[in-house]
Design an enzyme around this catalytic site. Structure first.
Site, short mmCIF file in Angstrom:
data_model
loop_
_atom_site.label_atom_id
_atom_site.label_comp_id
_atom_site.label_asym_id
_atom_site.label_seq_id
_atom_site.Cartn_x
_atom_site.Cartn_y
_atom_site.Cartn_z
N LYS A 90 40.77 71.44 27.06
CA LYS A 90 40.49 70.30 26.18
C LYS A 90 39.01 69.90 26.09
O LYS A 90 38.63 69.17 25.18
CB LYS A 90 41.29 69.07 26.68
CG LYS A 90 42.78 69.19 26.47
CD LYS A 90 43.16 68.98 25.02
CE LYS A 90 44.51 69.52 24.67
NZ LYS A 90 44.51 70.71 23.84
N PRO A 107 39.78 72.14 33.42
CA PRO A 107 39.91 73.05 32.28
C PRO A 107 41.33 73.55 31.98
O PRO A 107 41.55 74.21 30.98
CB PRO A 107 39.00 74.24 32.66
CG PRO A 107 38.83 74.15 34.13
CD PRO A 107 38.98 72.71 34.51
N TYR A 140 49.30 81.24 32.15
CA TYR A 140 48.98 80.23 33.17
C TYR A 140 49.99 80.43 34.30
O TYR A 140 51.20 80.28 34.07
CB TYR A 140 49.12 78.81 32.61
CG TYR A 140 48.08 78.43 31.58
CD1 TYR A 140 48.26 78.74 30.23
CD2 TYR A 140 46.93 77.73 31.94
CE1 TYR A 140 47.30 78.38 29.28
CE2 TYR A 140 45.98 77.35 30.99
CZ TYR A 140 46.18 77.68 29.66
OH TYR A 140 45.24 77.32 28.72
N HIS A 180 46.33 82.42 18.34
CA HIS A 180 47.45 82.55 19.28
C HIS A 180 48.53 81.53 18.94
O HIS A 180 48.27 80.34 18.93
CB HIS A 180 46.97 82.34 20.71
CG HIS A 180 46.27 83.54 21.29
ND1 HIS A 180 46.11 83.74 22.63
CD2 HIS A 180 45.72 84.61 20.67
CE1 HIS A 180 45.47 84.89 22.83
NE2 HIS A 180 45.22 85.43 21.66
N TYR A 194 48.96 70.69 23.70
CA TYR A 194 48.13 71.89 23.85
C TYR A 194 47.42 72.24 22.53
O TYR A 194 46.24 72.58 22.54
CB TYR A 194 48.98 73.07 24.34
CG TYR A 194 48.14 74.24 24.80
CD1 TYR A 194 47.63 74.30 26.10
CD2 TYR A 194 47.82 75.29 23.94
CE1 TYR A 194 46.84 75.35 26.53
CE2 TYR A 194 47.03 76.35 24.36
CZ TYR A 194 46.55 76.38 25.66
OH TYR A 194 45.75 77.43 26.07
P1 RFL Z 1 27.25 70.91 27.78
O1 RFL Z 1 27.83 72.20 27.31
O2 RFL Z 1 27.17 70.65 29.23
O3 RFL Z 1 25.80 70.81 27.14
C1 RFL Z 1 24.88 69.80 27.52
C2 RFL Z 1 23.47 70.28 27.25
O4 RFL Z 1 22.55 69.24 27.60
C3 RFL Z 1 21.46 69.81 28.32
N1 RFL Z 1 20.84 68.78 29.17
C4 RFL Z 1 19.67 68.17 28.89
N2 RFL Z 1 18.83 68.29 27.87
C5 RFL Z 1 17.71 67.52 27.90
N3 RFL Z 1 17.41 66.65 28.91
C6 RFL Z 1 18.24 66.49 29.95
N4 RFL Z 1 17.96 65.63 30.93
C7 RFL Z 1 19.43 67.27 29.98
N5 RFL Z 1 20.46 67.38 30.84
C8 RFL Z 1 21.30 68.29 30.34
C9 RFL Z 1 22.10 70.94 29.13
O5 RFL Z 1 21.16 71.91 29.52
C10 RFL Z 1 23.12 71.48 28.11
O6 RFL Z 1 22.58 72.52 27.31
O7 RFL Z 1 28.03 69.67 27.14
P2 RFL Z 1 28.72 69.51 25.69
O8 RFL Z 1 27.80 69.99 24.59
O9 RFL Z 1 29.24 68.13 25.64
O10 RFL Z 1 29.93 70.56 25.70
C11 RFL Z 1 31.04 70.37 26.52
C12 RFL Z 1 31.67 71.72 26.88
O11 RFL Z 1 30.65 72.56 27.37
C13 RFL Z 1 32.80 71.58 27.92
O12 RFL Z 1 33.60 70.45 27.65
C14 RFL Z 1 33.72 72.81 27.97
O13 RFL Z 1 33.02 73.94 28.40
C15 RFL Z 1 34.91 72.58 28.91
N6 RFL Z 1 35.78 73.76 29.05
C16 RFL Z 1 36.74 74.06 28.10
N7 RFL Z 1 36.87 73.28 26.99
C17 RFL Z 1 37.78 73.61 26.02
O14 RFL Z 1 37.89 72.88 25.03
N8 RFL Z 1 38.57 74.74 26.10
C18 RFL Z 1 38.51 75.58 27.16
O15 RFL Z 1 39.18 76.61 27.17
C19 RFL Z 1 37.59 75.23 28.24
N9 RFL Z 1 37.45 76.02 29.33
C20 RFL Z 1 35.65 74.60 30.16
C21 RFL Z 1 36.52 75.73 30.28
C22 RFL Z 1 34.70 74.35 31.17
C23 RFL Z 1 34.61 75.19 32.26
N10 RFL Z 1 33.64 74.88 33.22
C24 RFL Z 1 32.65 75.78 33.65
C25 RFL Z 1 33.47 73.51 33.64
C26 RFL Z 1 36.44 76.58 31.36
C27 RFL Z 1 35.51 76.30 32.37
C28 RFL Z 1 35.50 77.22 33.54
C1 PHB Z 2 38.95 80.46 28.89
O1 PHB Z 2 39.27 81.44 28.20
O2 PHB Z 2 37.83 80.37 29.41
C2 PHB Z 2 39.95 79.37 29.10
C3 PHB Z 2 41.15 79.41 28.40
C4 PHB Z 2 42.09 78.41 28.60
C5 PHB Z 2 41.82 77.39 29.51
C6 PHB Z 2 40.61 77.35 30.18
C7 PHB Z 2 39.67 78.35 29.98
O3 PHB Z 2 42.76 76.44 29.72
#
Ligand code: RFL
Ligand code: PHB
Length: 390
Positions: free
Chosen positions: A297, A293, A201, A72, A385
């Site tokens: 980032k 989110p 957005y 994109h 971004y």
């Molecule tokens: P995770 O993905 O939480 O994985 C951690 C893992 O550790 C396990 N765990 C354990 N294992 C053993 N013993 C324990 N005691 C444990 N406790 C936990 C868990 O089960 C899990 O499998 O962390 P990690 O790997 O650091 O990854 C981070 C990302 O998941 C997170 O930053 C992103 O999802 C954030 N995020 C976004 N990031 C972006 O860069 N671009 C995006 O577009 C974006 N959109 C989002 C998002 C996060 C969202 N939510 C749900 C918060 C959109 C949403 C809605």
């Molecule tokens: C997503 O596609 O889940 C998404 C995209 C952009 C954001 C957050 C989440 O800023």
């Protein structure tokens, strides 16, 4: 049991670190509390910065991403019923972002790990970490009710915000900073074609909206909702109806609705823990920091932490140098705080705050108007971004 680097958590941080360390000839073992299927079921991030894409390539897991991901070169800001394009490519000298789901990134990494025969202990219960302030750290956990001990050189805490790694650090040596926003995001995934070919957005008096996607035929939408709402309060029909109202009639005319494949509510938070290294324990990804989110980032910051940690451990094993290890925390935090600032700013700008003083609403509107009229302001937004350099 013994390994060189014990990784706690098989989310994207832990899996990516494991893959990169393996490529560098460094032995690693992952312990994960959940099953592999559970980890893959979490629908989260969708936008990858170019540097994250490059690191996934370096780890040897980029093939499907390049085939299926969507590049994109811009996104849109919507308010007052009008859409305004932020031309990322023109504003940043040709940079774009990759729209490719976290679920897909995780699956690609899991498959690569399995085909390299690298060990992952799924459903590890009661993981506890010990001796990381000495030269001989170790962990204990229960596998199918049986206690095991894993000795290692280093522990990488990649276990997310609710993990055991940060919680194992004595309170006296860690400082945390936190802001909780008074709303959440309700997300819906559906097999319908996206309302627009780029992300939108949207700011609306009824609340923020994000139109995103996973492919040309799979959409991901988000609505700002009060923290008191539960997923059960939102039938599919209510979700689509609310989304259409917030998008306005012109955009909503192109909205294709369908049954939800997944619906969930995520709270929004800004959080940083400092420092990120405690002797031989490193924190990486959501274990150390959370961003709301809005700026997309979170996963990208996890990737830059992993990059610095991979470099540091590589230098340690290859050159017996401690420099990368000593600088790990400061290097990560310098980038993290900038992304925290951007994510907080973008969140504040686009969401509606209950009981917001009338002047704040006016100031937000004025800022949006400035943004869409000023190439300088758009350049600042675009460079953040697409991702600041590592
Ligand atoms: P995770 O993905 O939480 O994985 C951690 C893992 O550790 C396990 N765990 C354990 N294992 C053993 N013993 C324990 N005691 C444990 N406790 C936990 C868990 O089960 C899990 O499998 O962390 P990690 O790997 O650091 O990854 C981070 C990302 O998941 C997170 O930053 C992103 O999802 C954030 N995020 C976004 N990031 C972006 O860069 N671009 C995006 O577009 C974006 N959109 C989002 C998002 C996060 C969202 N939510 C749900 C918060 C959109 C949403 C809605
Ligand atoms: C997503 O596609 O889940 C998404 C995209 C952009 C954001 C957050 C989440 O800023």
């Amino acid at each position: 049991m013994r390994t060189q680097v014990l990784i706690v958590g098989a989310g994207p941080s832990g899996l990516l670190l494991g893959q990169l360390l393996h490529k560098a000839g460094i032995e690693n073992l992952i312990v994960e509390r959940q099953s592999g299927g559970y980890v893959l079921g979490r629908i989260r991030a969708g936008v990858l910065e170019q540097t994250t894409v490059d690191l996934l390539d370096e780890a040897g897991v980029g093939a499907r991403m390049h085939a299926k991901g969507l590049l994109h070169g811009g996104f849109e800001l919507a308010f007052d019923g009008k859409r305004h394009r932020i031309d990322l490519q023109a504003l940043t000298g040709g940079k774009s972002v990759m729209v490719y789901g976290q679920t897909d990134v995780t699956r690609d990494l899991m498959e690569a790990r399995a085909s390299a025969g690298l060990p992952t202990l799924y459903e590890a219960q009661d993981v506890s970490l010990h001796g990381f302030d000495s030269d001989a750290p170790f962990a204990r956990c229960k596998m199918a009710g049986k206690e095991i001990e894993i000795r290692c050189d280093f522990i990488a805490g990649c276990d997310g915000y609710h993990g055991v790694s940060r919680a194992s650090v004595p309170a006296a040596v860690i400082q945390t900073y936190e802001k909780i926003y008074p709303f959440g995001w309700l997300g819906l995934l559906s097999d319908t074609s996206p309302v627009s070919h780029e992300l939108i957005y949207g700011r609306h008096e009824r609340g923020f909206t994000l139109c995103s996607m996973r492919s040309q035929t799979r959409s991901r939408y988000y609505l700002q909702v009060p923290l008191s709402d539960r997923v059960e309060d939102w039938s599919d029909a209510r979700f689509w109806d609310e989304l259409a109202q917030r998008l306005g009639s012109e955009t909503a005319a192109g909205l294709v609705t369908g049954p939800a494949l997944e619906k969930s509510i995520a709270p929004l938070r800004s959080f940083v823990a400092e420092p990120m290294r405690f002797g031989r324990l490193f924190l990486a990804g959501d274990a150390a920091h959370i961003v709301p989110p809005t700026g997309a980032k979170g996963l990208n910051l996890a990737a830059s932490d992993v990059y610095y940690l991979w470099q540091a451990l590589g230098e340690h094993y290859r050159e017996q140098s401690q420099a990368g290890i000593e600088h790990y925390s400061a290097r990560c935090l310098s980038r993290i705080w900038k992304a925290e600032r951007f994510s907080w700013w973008f969140t504040s700008l686009m969401h509606t705050f209950k009981n917001e003083p009338a002047i704040d609403a006016k100031l937000h509107r004025s800022e949006l108007e400035y943004l869409i009229s000023s190439p300088a302001a758009q350049t600042v937004m675009a460079e953040n971004y697409v991702g600041l350099p590592w």
